[in-house]
Design a protein around this motif. Structure first.
Motif, PDB file in Angstrom:
ATOM      1  N   PRO A 102      11.707  56.486  -0.342  1.00  0.00           N
ATOM      2  CA  PRO A 102      12.956  56.126  -1.030  1.00  0.00           C
ATOM      3  C   PRO A 102      14.155  56.634  -0.243  1.00  0.00           C
ATOM      4  CG  PRO A 102      11.835  57.921  -2.167  1.00  0.00           C
ATOM      5  CD  PRO A 102      10.901  57.432  -1.118  1.00  0.00           C
ATOM      6  N   PRO A 103      15.311  55.994  -0.355  1.00  0.00           N
ATOM      7  CA  PRO A 103      16.472  56.395   0.454  1.00  0.00           C
ATOM      8  C   PRO A 103      16.982  57.797   0.162  1.00  0.00           C
ATOM      9  CG  PRO A 103      17.079  54.751  -1.201  1.00  0.00           C
ATOM     10  CD  PRO A 103      15.575  54.830  -1.204  1.00  0.00           C
ATOM     11  N   ASP A 104      16.730  58.309  -1.056  1.00  0.00           N
ATOM     12  CA  ASP A 104      17.227  59.645  -1.407  1.00  0.00           C
ATOM     13  C   ASP A 104      16.189  60.733  -1.206  1.00  0.00           C
ATOM     14  OD1 ASP A 104      15.610  58.630  -3.384  1.00  0.00           O
ATOM     15  OD2 ASP A 104      16.699  59.592  -5.022  1.00  0.00           O
ATOM     16  N   ALA A 105      15.050  60.426  -0.610  1.00  0.00           N
ATOM     17  CA  ALA A 105      13.995  61.431  -0.405  1.00  0.00           C
ATOM     18  C   ALA A 105      13.267  61.151   0.913  1.00  0.00           C
ATOM     19  CB  ALA A 105      13.020  61.430  -1.576  1.00  0.00           C
ATOM     20  N   LYS A 106      14.025  61.131   1.997  1.00  0.00           N
ATOM     21  CA  LYS A 106      13.443  60.844   3.298  1.00  0.00           C
ATOM     22  C   LYS A 106      12.694  62.076   3.819  1.00  0.00           C
ATOM     23  CE  LYS A 106      16.806  57.352   4.696  1.00  0.00           C
ATOM     24  NZ  LYS A 106      17.789  56.949   5.719  1.00  0.00           N
ATOM     25  N   PRO A 107      11.585  61.874   4.529  1.00  0.00           N
ATOM     26  CA  PRO A 107      10.809  63.021   5.027  1.00  0.00           C
ATOM     27  C   PRO A 107      11.393  63.575   6.323  1.00  0.00           C
ATOM     28  CG  PRO A 107       9.750  60.983   5.670  1.00  0.00           C
ATOM     29  CD  PRO A 107      10.942  60.582   4.841  1.00  0.00           C
ATOM     30  N   VAL A 108      10.960  64.773   6.664  1.00  0.00           N
ATOM     31  CA  VAL A 108      11.284  65.390   7.950  1.00  0.00           C
ATOM     32  C   VAL A 108      10.198  64.982   8.939  1.00  0.00           C
ATOM     33  CG1 VAL A 108      11.575  67.563   9.187  1.00  0.00           C
ATOM     34  CG2 VAL A 108      12.473  67.323   6.861  1.00  0.00           C
ATOM     35  N   VAL A 141     -19.657  66.962  -9.151  1.00  0.00           N
ATOM     36  CA  VAL A 141     -18.464  66.574  -9.899  1.00  0.00           C
ATOM     37  C   VAL A 141     -18.656  66.964 -11.361  1.00  0.00           C
ATOM     38  CG1 VAL A 141     -17.857  64.700  -8.347  1.00  0.00           C
ATOM     39  CG2 VAL A 141     -19.406  64.233 -10.246  1.00  0.00           C
ATOM     40  N   PRO A 142     -17.592  67.188 -12.111  1.00  0.00           N
ATOM     41  CA  PRO A 142     -16.198  66.955 -11.741  1.00  0.00           C
ATOM     42  C   PRO A 142     -15.614  68.083 -10.885  1.00  0.00           C
ATOM     43  CG  PRO A 142     -16.295  67.790 -13.970  1.00  0.00           C
ATOM     44  CD  PRO A 142     -17.717  67.603 -13.526  1.00  0.00           C
ATOM     45  N   MET A 143     -14.606  67.739 -10.085  1.00  0.00           N
ATOM     46  CA  MET A 143     -13.829  68.711  -9.322  1.00  0.00           C
ATOM     47  C   MET A 143     -12.456  68.841  -9.964  1.00  0.00           C
ATOM     48  SD  MET A 143     -14.645  67.800  -5.365  1.00  0.00           S
ATOM     49  CE  MET A 143     -16.319  67.416  -4.809  1.00  0.00           C
ATOM     50  N   LYS A 144     -12.015  70.062 -10.121  1.00  0.00           N
ATOM     51  CA  LYS A 144     -10.703  70.340 -10.712  1.00  0.00           C
ATOM     52  C   LYS A 144      -9.947  71.259  -9.754  1.00  0.00           C
ATOM     53  CE  LYS A 144     -12.361  72.148 -14.462  1.00  0.00           C
ATOM     54  NZ  LYS A 144     -12.402  72.764 -15.811  1.00  0.00           N
ATOM     55  N   ILE A 145      -8.979  70.732  -9.039  1.00  0.00           N
ATOM     56  CA  ILE A 145      -8.252  71.525  -8.065  1.00  0.00           C
ATOM     57  C   ILE A 145      -6.752  71.421  -8.326  1.00  0.00           C
ATOM     58  CG2 ILE A 145     -10.037  71.273  -6.306  1.00  0.00           C
ATOM     59  CD1 ILE A 145      -8.311  69.165  -4.951  1.00  0.00           C
ATOM     60  N   PHE A 146      -6.005  72.414  -7.840  1.00  0.00           N
ATOM     61  CA  PHE A 146      -4.559  72.418  -8.000  1.00  0.00           C
ATOM     62  C   PHE A 146      -3.923  73.112  -6.797  1.00  0.00           C
ATOM     63  CE2 PHE A 146      -5.525  76.651  -9.489  1.00  0.00           C
ATOM     64  CZ  PHE A 146      -4.412  77.413  -9.146  1.00  0.00           C
ATOM     65  N   GLU A 147      -2.627  72.934  -6.662  1.00  0.00           N
ATOM     66  CA  GLU A 147      -1.863  73.588  -5.600  1.00  0.00           C
ATOM     67  C   GLU A 147      -0.450  73.838  -6.094  1.00  0.00           C
ATOM     68  OE1 GLU A 147      -0.467  73.055  -0.916  1.00  0.00           O
ATOM     69  OE2 GLU A 147      -1.307  71.362  -2.018  1.00  0.00           O
ATOM     70  N   VAL A 148       0.100  74.994  -5.720  1.00  0.00           N
ATOM     71  CA  VAL A 148       1.500  75.331  -5.975  1.00  0.00           C
ATOM     72  C   VAL A 148       2.118  75.649  -4.623  1.00  0.00           C
ATOM     73  CG1 VAL A 148       3.118  76.744  -7.267  1.00  0.00           C
ATOM     74  CG2 VAL A 148       0.848  76.308  -8.210  1.00  0.00           C
ATOM     75  N   SER A 149       2.932  74.757  -4.118  1.00  0.00           N
ATOM     76  CA  SER A 149       3.471  74.952  -2.775  1.00  0.00           C
ATOM     77  C   SER A 149       4.732  74.121  -2.594  1.00  0.00           C
ATOM     78  CB  SER A 149       2.417  74.587  -1.727  1.00  0.00           C
ATOM     79  OG  SER A 149       2.828  74.994  -0.431  1.00  0.00           O
ATOM     80  N   ASP A 150       5.263  74.163  -1.362  1.00  0.00           N
ATOM     81  CA  ASP A 150       6.531  73.500  -1.063  1.00  0.00           C
ATOM     82  C   ASP A 150       6.319  72.101  -0.511  1.00  0.00           C
ATOM     83  OD1 ASP A 150       7.885  75.707  -1.866  1.00  0.00           O
ATOM     84  OD2 ASP A 150       8.543  76.343   0.121  1.00  0.00           O
ATOM     85  N   VAL A 151       7.255  71.232  -0.832  1.00  0.00           N
ATOM     86  CA  VAL A 151       7.427  69.958  -0.143  1.00  0.00           C
ATOM     87  C   VAL A 151       8.827  69.984   0.466  1.00  0.00           C
ATOM     88  CG1 VAL A 151       5.848  68.710  -1.647  1.00  0.00           C
ATOM     89  CG2 VAL A 151       8.271  68.807  -2.223  1.00  0.00           C
ATOM     90  N   VAL A 152       9.064  69.118   1.450  1.00  0.00           N
ATOM     91  CA  VAL A 152      10.311  69.176   2.214  1.00  0.00           C
ATOM     92  C   VAL A 152      10.940  67.786   2.274  1.00  0.00           C
ATOM     93  CG1 VAL A 152      11.370  69.826   4.411  1.00  0.00           C
ATOM     94  CG2 VAL A 152       9.367  71.067   3.589  1.00  0.00           C
ATOM     95  N   PHE A 153      12.265  67.743   2.105  1.00  0.00           N
ATOM     96  CA  PHE A 153      13.029  66.506   2.195  1.00  0.00           C
ATOM     97  C   PHE A 153      14.203  66.697   3.143  1.00  0.00           C
ATOM     98  CE2 PHE A 153      11.235  66.720  -2.093  1.00  0.00           C
ATOM     99  CZ  PHE A 153      10.583  65.497  -2.185  1.00  0.00           C
ATOM    100  N   GLN A 154      14.653  65.600   3.730  1.00  0.00           N
ATOM    101  CA  GLN A 154      15.880  65.644   4.517  1.00  0.00           C
ATOM    102  C   GLN A 154      17.067  65.916   3.602  1.00  0.00           C
ATOM    103  OE1 GLN A 154      16.812  62.547   7.291  1.00  0.00           O
ATOM    104  NE2 GLN A 154      14.675  62.260   7.919  1.00  0.00           N
ATOM    105  N   ASP A 155      17.980  66.762   4.072  1.00  0.00           N
ATOM    106  CA  ASP A 155      19.212  67.045   3.345  1.00  0.00           C
ATOM    107  C   ASP A 155      20.293  67.329   4.383  1.00  0.00           C
ATOM    108  OD1 ASP A 155      21.266  67.823   1.714  1.00  0.00           O
ATOM    109  OD2 ASP A 155      20.041  69.080   0.414  1.00  0.00           O
ATOM    110  N   LEU A 156      21.043  66.304   4.749  1.00  0.00           N
ATOM    111  CA  LEU A 156      22.019  66.430   5.831  1.00  0.00           C
ATOM    112  C   LEU A 156      23.180  67.335   5.473  1.00  0.00           C
ATOM    113  CD1 LEU A 156      22.121  62.723   7.074  1.00  0.00           C
ATOM    114  CD2 LEU A 156      20.647  64.610   7.811  1.00  0.00           C
ATOM    115  N   GLY A 157      23.326  67.699   4.222  1.00  0.00           N
ATOM    116  CA  GLY A 157      24.406  68.586   3.829  1.00  0.00           C
ATOM    117  C   GLY A 157      24.107  70.049   4.043  1.00  0.00           C
TER     118      GLY A 157
END
Length: 269
Positions: A102-108, A141-157
């Motif tokens: 999406p235009p407001d969430a571009k990746p690095v 199965v079943p497998m039950k997994i989770f993650e708590v971590s960072d994601v990164v977006f472009q922010d030119l400001g």
């Protein structure tokens, strides 16, 4: 150090420094100060105790919140995983049935990726969870997994032209879709954070879910998560959950159905 330094024409107490092309390691003012300290000599600096009162170290509020979520999800029987933060562009978008960002969430993007698997910094935790299950799909199965971590977006400001967001994501994979399992995990973790479930946007302060059409999920089997924390603040969409679309499962070579949940947790600080 190969610098060209001269007094600033506007402020005599400021130095204007030109960095040569041979010093590609200099990125910020701190790098110049490090070179100055090396030239002066670390051993020549006077040694003295800092003039501060004693204090007890404490974790950052965001890290403390992440640890609370890890503990609650683990106590609910889910296993934590830690995939790599780099992934390919297709894994992050096309394999989740999103043709482009999406235009407001571009990746690095990485300028010179060594392999096609490490092209961008992830903007979603879901590909990492599905790849983890793919590599362990011979397990019971079943497998039950989770993650708590960072994601990164472009922010030119921002100074570094990017921003981090702390997300929480979970995936249920088994012979049944497990939609009710991820929904129950959502209610558990948000309830533990003292979030109140309300019946829609007009129900007051709290969180609610609304049906949403997202190509990552099976049509009619996905929902968006909304929250309002103060009477004057607008409702904010913080995540989604639902049953994965069969084409997504096929891309990640998963023969059984599954459901995923992902949401931004920084709103709870």
């Amino acid at each position: 150090m190969c610098y060209d330094a001269h007094p600033s024409p506007t402020d005599p107490d400021t130095l204007s420094i030109s960095i040569p092309v041979t010093r590609a390691d200099v990125l910020h003012q701190a790098d110049i100060m490090e070179d100055a300290a090396v030239a002066y000599g670390f051993n020549a600096l006077p040694r003295r105790f800092p003039r501060t009162t004693a204090f007890t170290a404490a974790p950052l509020p965001l890290n403390k919140l992440a640890d609370i979520l890890r503990l609650e999800a683990a106590m609910a029987g889910w296993a934590e995983v830690m995939p790599l933060i780099l992934c390919s562009h297709d894994e992050n978008y096309a394999w989740l049935n999103h043709p482009s960002p999406p235009p407001d969430a571009k990746p690095v993007r990485l300028q010179n990726p060594k392999t096609a698997e490490y092209q961008i910094v992830r903007t979603s935790l879901i590909p990492g969870l599905l790849k983890t299950i793919r590599e362990n799909k011979r397990h019971a199965v079943p497998m039950k997994i989770f993650e708590v971590s960072d994601v990164v977006f472009q922010d030119l400001g921002r100074e570094r032209r990017a921003r981090n967001e702390r997300h929480f994501a979970a995936c249920w994979y088994g012979k049944t879709s497990g939609f009710e399992q991820v929904h129950g995990l959502l209610d558990r973790v948000v309830g533990m954070l003292r979030g109140t479930f309300v019946a829609g946007e007009k129900g007051g302060l709290g969180y609610w879910i609304e049906e949403v059409e997202d190509p990552t999920y099976l049509p009619g089997h996905s929902a968006a998560i909304y929250i309002r924390q103060t009477p004057s603040s607008p409702a904010k969409r913080i995540g989604t959950f639902g049953i994965l679309h069969p084409t997504v499962l096929k891309k990640f070579e998963l023969p059984f159905p599954g459901s995923v949940l992902e949401m931004d947790i920084e709103v709870f600080l």
